[in-house]
Motif scaffolding. Sequence first.
Motif, short mmCIF file in Angstrom:
data_model
loop_
_atom_site.label_atom_id
_atom_site.label_comp_id
_atom_site.label_asym_id
_atom_site.label_seq_id
_atom_site.Cartn_x
_atom_site.Cartn_y
_atom_site.Cartn_z
N HIS A 684 -61.23 8.93 83.85
CA HIS A 684 -61.48 10.17 84.58
C HIS A 684 -61.12 11.41 83.76
O HIS A 684 -61.52 12.51 84.10
N SER A 685 -60.36 11.23 82.65
CA SER A 685 -59.94 12.37 81.84
C SER A 685 -59.92 11.98 80.36
O SER A 685 -59.59 10.85 80.01
N ILE A 686 -60.27 12.94 79.51
CA ILE A 686 -60.25 12.74 78.05
C ILE A 686 -59.47 13.89 77.43
O ILE A 686 -59.73 15.06 77.73
N ILE A 687 -58.51 13.54 76.58
CA ILE A 687 -57.72 14.54 75.86
C ILE A 687 -58.13 14.50 74.39
O ILE A 687 -58.09 13.45 73.76
N LEU A 688 -58.53 15.64 73.87
CA LEU A 688 -58.88 15.75 72.45
C LEU A 688 -57.69 16.33 71.70
O LEU A 688 -57.34 17.51 71.89
N ASP A 689 -57.04 15.52 70.88
CA ASP A 689 -55.91 15.98 70.07
C ASP A 689 -56.47 16.61 68.80
O ASP A 689 -56.94 15.92 67.90
N ILE A 690 -56.45 17.94 68.72
CA ILE A 690 -57.02 18.65 67.56
C ILE A 690 -55.91 19.30 66.74
O ILE A 690 -56.10 20.36 66.15
N SER A 691 -54.75 18.66 66.71
CA SER A 691 -53.63 19.20 65.94
C SER A 691 -53.91 19.19 64.44
O SER A 691 -53.29 19.94 63.69
N THR A 692 -54.83 18.32 63.97
CA THR A 692 -55.15 18.27 62.55
C THR A 692 -56.18 19.32 62.14
O THR A 692 -56.43 19.49 60.94
N THR A 693 -56.78 20.00 63.09
CA THR A 693 -57.81 21.00 62.78
C THR A 693 -57.14 22.30 62.36
O THR A 693 -56.32 22.85 63.11
N SER A 694 -57.50 22.80 61.18
CA SER A 694 -56.89 24.02 60.66
C SER A 694 -57.78 25.24 60.82
O SER A 694 -57.33 26.37 60.66
N PHE A 695 -59.06 25.03 61.13
CA PHE A 695 -59.97 26.14 61.38
C PHE A 695 -61.15 25.61 62.19
O PHE A 695 -61.39 24.40 62.24
N VAL A 696 -61.89 26.50 62.81
CA VAL A 696 -63.11 26.12 63.53
C VAL A 696 -64.24 27.04 63.10
O VAL A 696 -64.03 28.24 62.90
N ASP A 697 -65.41 26.47 62.94
CA ASP A 697 -66.59 27.27 62.64
C ASP A 697 -67.49 27.28 63.87
O ASP A 697 -67.16 26.72 64.92
N THR A 698 -68.64 27.91 63.74
CA THR A 698 -69.54 28.05 64.89
C THR A 698 -70.04 26.69 65.37
O THR A 698 -70.23 26.48 66.58
N VAL A 699 -70.26 25.76 64.45
CA VAL A 699 -70.73 24.43 64.84
C VAL A 699 -69.66 23.70 65.65
O VAL A 699 -69.96 23.03 66.64
N THR A 700 -68.39 23.84 65.25
CA THR A 700 -67.30 23.21 65.99
C THR A 700 -67.20 23.78 67.40
O THR A 700 -67.04 23.03 68.37
N VAL A 701 -67.28 25.10 67.52
CA VAL A 701 -67.21 25.74 68.84
C VAL A 701 -68.34 25.25 69.73
O VAL A 701 -68.14 24.92 70.90
N LYS A 702 -69.54 25.19 69.15
CA LYS A 702 -70.69 24.73 69.94
C LYS A 702 -70.52 23.27 70.36
O LYS A 702 -70.84 22.90 71.50
N THR A 703 -70.00 22.45 69.46
CA THR A 703 -69.79 21.03 69.78
C THR A 703 -68.79 20.87 70.90
O THR A 703 -69.00 20.08 71.84
N LEU A 704 -67.68 21.60 70.84
CA LEU A 704 -66.67 21.50 71.90
C LEU A 704 -67.21 22.00 73.24
O LEU A 704 -66.93 21.41 74.29
N LYS A 705 -68.01 23.07 73.20
CA LYS A 705 -68.62 23.55 74.44
C LYS A 705 -69.53 22.50 75.04
O LYS A 705 -69.54 22.27 76.26
N ASN A 706 -70.32 21.84 74.20
CA ASN A 706 -71.22 20.80 74.69
C ASN A 706 -70.45 19.63 75.28
O ASN A 706 -70.87 19.02 76.27
N ILE A 707 -69.32 19.30 74.66
CA ILE A 707 -68.49 18.20 75.19
C ILE A 707 -67.98 18.55 76.57
O ILE A 707 -68.04 17.74 77.51
N PHE A 708 -67.45 19.76 76.74
CA PHE A 708 -66.97 20.19 78.06
C PHE A 708 -68.11 20.18 79.08
O PHE A 708 -67.92 19.74 80.22
N ARG A 709 -69.29 20.66 78.68
CA ARG A 709 -70.41 20.75 79.63
C ARG A 709 -70.94 19.38 80.01
O ARG A 709 -71.06 19.05 81.19
N ASP A 710 -71.25 18.53 79.00
CA ASP A 710 -71.89 17.25 79.28
C ASP A 710 -70.95 16.29 80.01
O ASP A 710 -71.36 15.63 80.97
N PHE A 711 -69.71 16.21 79.55
CA PHE A 711 -68.77 15.31 80.22
C PHE A 711 -68.42 15.83 81.62
O PHE A 711 -68.14 15.05 82.52
#
Length: 776
Positions: A684-711
Amino acid sequence: MEEKDLQSVEYFVKREVLDELCLDEVAQKETWSTKLTLGDQVKEPLRCSVPRLKHILLTWVPVLSWLPRYSIRENALGDLISGCSVGIMHLPQGMAYALLASLRPVYGLYTSLFPVLVYFIFGTSRHISIGTFAVISIMVGSVTERLAPDSNFIVNGTNGTETVDIDKRDAYRVQVACSLTVLTGIFQILLGVVRFGFVVTYLSEPLIRGYTTGSACHVCVSQLKYLFGITPSRFTGPLSLIYTVLDICSLLPQTQVPELVVSLVALAVLIVVKEINDCYRQKLPLPIPIELVVVIAATIITHFCELPSKYNIDVVGEIPSGLKAPRAPDTTFFSGVIGDAFAVAIVGFAINISLSKTFGLKYGYKVDSNQELVALGLSNTIGGFFHCYSVTSSLSRSLVQESTGGKTQVAGVISSIIVLITVLKIGPLFEDLPKAVLSTIVFVNLKGMFKQFMDVSLLWKTNKVDLLVWLVTFISTIVLNLDLGLAVSVAFSMLTFIFRTQLPRYSILGNLPGTELYLDTDTYKEAKEIPGIKIFRSSATIYYTNAEMFLEVLQEKTGIEIGKLLSAKKKRDAKQKRRQEKEKKKTKKEAKKQSLSCTFSLKESQMNIETVSERTKGERNGNSVDFSMTETATDGLHKGQMNLAYEPDITMSDSDSATGSDHITEFSRHGDEEKKRACKSGTHSIILDISTTSFVDTVTVKTLKNIFRDFGEVDLDIYLAGCQACVVEQLEAADFFSASIPKSRLFITVHDAVLYIRKKQWKAYFVLDVSRNTQM
């Protein structure tokens, strides 16, 4: 016991569950900007003051910061002994390495003099020995031989034979080498001024060691002709080393035995005494200067035994005494050597900074990589005007300088004085020195580089990717020559970096019971997944090259195929929509039928009323009443008025209400079962541990938005955990957070997110349980 007691220390932390909004409030996040405006950024470097001027002067001329504080009592004796030892090594190595650069030995002595003095002023390392080095010498030699081959200087002899004008050829090669050196220095200075010292970080240690090992093979092959006294053909381009080895093998029957004997004797003496120095280096106050001893002994024996005339042994030849006047380099060569100059600049700096950092860490002082670039660049640029070729630090001389007590670059000045005395007065005495002896000195000094073959077994055990970089670098340097080999090596090293970030390790995390730790379930047996919650982590930064793979592996690891769930949901919605449309049409038909029946009943009632009225009228005349018709008319009127479809105040009975409730419950349970069958795991819930991510680009932002929307469309909650402050700022700047993705979905740690989800599920269960009890 003490270590065990320390390891068994326990701690207890009691705090609220923190999401990003709570953290901003608790930790009082700064909301004001401390960045300078564009105007202030332009004005800041232009501001001048006495402290600022002093700081700039000490930064660019480091000798002014340490020389006034030089302690004669503590450092003078060690620097004197170290300087003499290194100066003695400079003499044979300078002359020997000059042959690698296809220059006369005296130019190796010049190279051991002027650049050392320049580095004394501008360098930041206290222990390295600047001067000639085998790898750089062979790189310079490949350029001089390419631009000034023997075939360009052939003249007709007196007997109709063709000979090479050696004097003219050597003078031309000196011009080429000096132009290459100046351009190399200019590249290094420019890179240092623009603070580009970090470029060396892209040359990994396996790459440098593989390249120097391959270069050592080139050096070794280039000296075989002096050992055997043969003259192989010159080859250029890819596979030139292999062609040269094959040519040397074909010429072995023409070996000059006297030169081979001289080489073997000198080689045996050098190897034995070098091993003695290594075995007893702790007991010997100074290493035995066997190289200088061999040079002096060989020169004396060759001169008094007249070996050149009797056995045709090739000797060094004329060594002019004194210094030559400085001369500007010929800039017409720049266009032809620009690629080689950049390669020499990078390789020379990489070797120099690696040695500098090693000694700096050992003795606890800072080495500025950008200032090292400037110092090495000035050493090459100024040295090029004084007939020197490219320099860098030498491992063997640096180790001698450090092991004999050298504390500062004053040791380099003392070694330069010894070289200067040799150039001014002693140089002509070495004219009868056999070149074969200088070749043996080169061979013996390659021992450390050939030991790097041991890296293969070590890297096989520790890191296969670094082993691949080492092997590709070594093979490309051997096969493609030094310049192309370096380019291929750097390109391959960058590819390995790209593949490492593009193919990271993805993990599902589980909780270590009794702790707040979340570990990879595939690695740790005791790490247990939390029912209903999937915790997903990538080992690398999420950016445009691996964002798509992140989404694919997320679905694979969690067992949730979002595409199938969305298509199933669309089918279910479409089916429900069709069912609703059918029910709506059915309702309309029933309503139409009821309206028609109502109209018919009304008409019938009207007819009955008319009949009754007529009869009443007749009865009034005949004094009689028919009650049965009146009742029928009344019943008929009642039936005509009763229409449930249009009755606004109809209240359902208890039985009807219970039946409807059961229908709704059955429908919702059916939907839940479909969702569980699709998820297969009850997640019922998914946690994305992004502690290893040091920066985000536009593709990353779009991907995370799609994950929130689709799931979210399939009723799965997504949470982020462990996001760094800089990444949060980048997400805010990209308008990531919104009403559908509130900032409360971002938690400080994975444990905070887990606690929040479990509390949320408990509240939902409690509310559901209360509602069920109420219905009962």
